[in-house]
Scaffold this motif. Structure first.
Motif, PDB file in Angstrom:
ATOM      1  N   ASN A  64      -1.073  -2.129   8.198  1.00 16.76           N
ATOM      2  CA  ASN A  64      -0.126  -1.047   7.978  1.00 16.76           C
ATOM      3  C   ASN A  64      -0.528  -0.153   6.797  1.00 16.76           C
ATOM      4  O   ASN A  64       0.113   0.857   6.546  1.00 16.76           O
ATOM      5  CB  ASN A  64       1.273  -1.623   7.760  1.00 16.76           C
ATOM      6  CG  ASN A  64       2.324  -0.853   8.509  1.00 16.76           C
ATOM      7  OD1 ASN A  64       2.029   0.077   9.245  1.00 16.76           O
ATOM      8  ND2 ASN A  64       3.559  -1.240   8.330  1.00 16.76           N
ATOM      9  N   ARG A  65      -1.587  -0.507   6.095  1.00 17.02           N
ATOM     10  CA  ARG A  65      -2.062   0.298   4.952  1.00 17.02           C
ATOM     11  C   ARG A  65      -2.691   1.595   5.456  1.00 17.02           C
ATOM     12  O   ARG A  65      -3.342   1.629   6.500  1.00 17.02           O
ATOM     13  CB  ARG A  65      -3.087  -0.491   4.148  1.00 17.02           C
ATOM     14  CG  ARG A  65      -2.509  -1.737   3.538  1.00 17.02           C
ATOM     15  CD  ARG A  65      -3.555  -2.537   2.828  1.00 17.02           C
ATOM     16  NE  ARG A  65      -2.978  -3.788   2.345  1.00 17.02           N
ATOM     17  CZ  ARG A  65      -3.671  -4.723   1.756  1.00 17.02           C
ATOM     18  NH1 ARG A  65      -4.967  -4.569   1.558  1.00 17.02           N
ATOM     19  NH2 ARG A  65      -3.080  -5.824   1.350  1.00 17.02           N
ATOM     20  N   LYS A  66      -2.497   2.667   4.685  1.00 12.24           N
ATOM     21  CA  LYS A  66      -2.946   3.999   5.106  1.00 12.24           C
ATOM     22  C   LYS A  66      -4.445   4.047   5.392  1.00 12.24           C
ATOM     23  O   LYS A  66      -4.865   4.604   6.393  1.00 12.24           O
ATOM     24  CB  LYS A  66      -2.590   5.051   4.041  1.00 12.24           C
ATOM     25  CG  LYS A  66      -1.111   5.220   3.824  1.00 12.24           C
ATOM     26  CD  LYS A  66      -0.536   6.138   4.855  1.00 12.24           C
ATOM     27  CE  LYS A  66       0.922   6.393   4.504  1.00 12.24           C
ATOM     28  NZ  LYS A  66       1.679   6.816   5.635  1.00 12.24           N
ATOM     29  N   GLU A 117       1.184  -6.800   6.580  1.00 12.14           N
ATOM     30  CA  GLU A 117       0.585  -6.946   5.250  1.00 12.14           C
ATOM     31  C   GLU A 117      -0.745  -6.213   5.100  1.00 12.14           C
ATOM     32  O   GLU A 117      -1.101  -5.817   3.989  1.00 12.14           O
ATOM     33  CB  GLU A 117       0.378  -8.430   4.936  1.00 12.14           C
ATOM     34  CG  GLU A 117       1.685  -9.174   4.765  1.00 12.14           C
ATOM     35  CD  GLU A 117       1.478 -10.669   4.567  1.00 12.14           C
ATOM     36  OE1 GLU A 117       0.362 -11.071   4.168  1.00 12.14           O
ATOM     37  OE2 GLU A 117       2.419 -11.426   4.836  1.00 12.14           O
ATOM     38  N   PHE A 118      -1.483  -6.036   6.185  1.00  8.40           N
ATOM     39  CA  PHE A 118      -2.827  -5.474   6.064  1.00  8.40           C
ATOM     40  C   PHE A 118      -3.028  -4.204   6.884  1.00  8.40           C
ATOM     41  O   PHE A 118      -3.408  -3.169   6.350  1.00  8.40           O
ATOM     42  CB  PHE A 118      -3.870  -6.521   6.466  1.00  8.40           C
ATOM     43  CG  PHE A 118      -5.285  -6.041   6.338  1.00  8.40           C
ATOM     44  CD1 PHE A 118      -5.872  -5.915   5.087  1.00  8.40           C
ATOM     45  CD2 PHE A 118      -6.017  -5.698   7.456  1.00  8.40           C
ATOM     46  CE1 PHE A 118      -7.170  -5.462   4.964  1.00  8.40           C
ATOM     47  CE2 PHE A 118      -7.318  -5.246   7.349  1.00  8.40           C
ATOM     48  CZ  PHE A 118      -7.899  -5.125   6.094  1.00  8.40           C
TER      49      PHE A 118
END
Length: 51
Positions: A17-19, A14-15
């Motif tokens: 993995n953000r670019k 959820e967190f």
């Protein structure tokens, strides 16, 4: 200096993995250990210092 973050797999998905978070982790050359708390196992080991 060893910089290691240990996070549950749901938090990673959820967190972390953000670019932009991935970029920050790479900039600071962190290591991530992602685990599944229900199965008590390591799911992913990421070493951003490896290049």
């Amino acid at each position: 200096m060893l910089s290691l973050l240990t996070v549950p797999v749901d938090v990673y998905d959820e967190f972390f993995n953000r670019k932009f978070i991935q970029r920050i982790i790479g900039d600071y050359q962190l290591k991530l250990l992602i685990f599944n708390p229900d199965q008590e196992e390591i799911v992913i080991w990421r070493d951003y210092r490896a290049g």
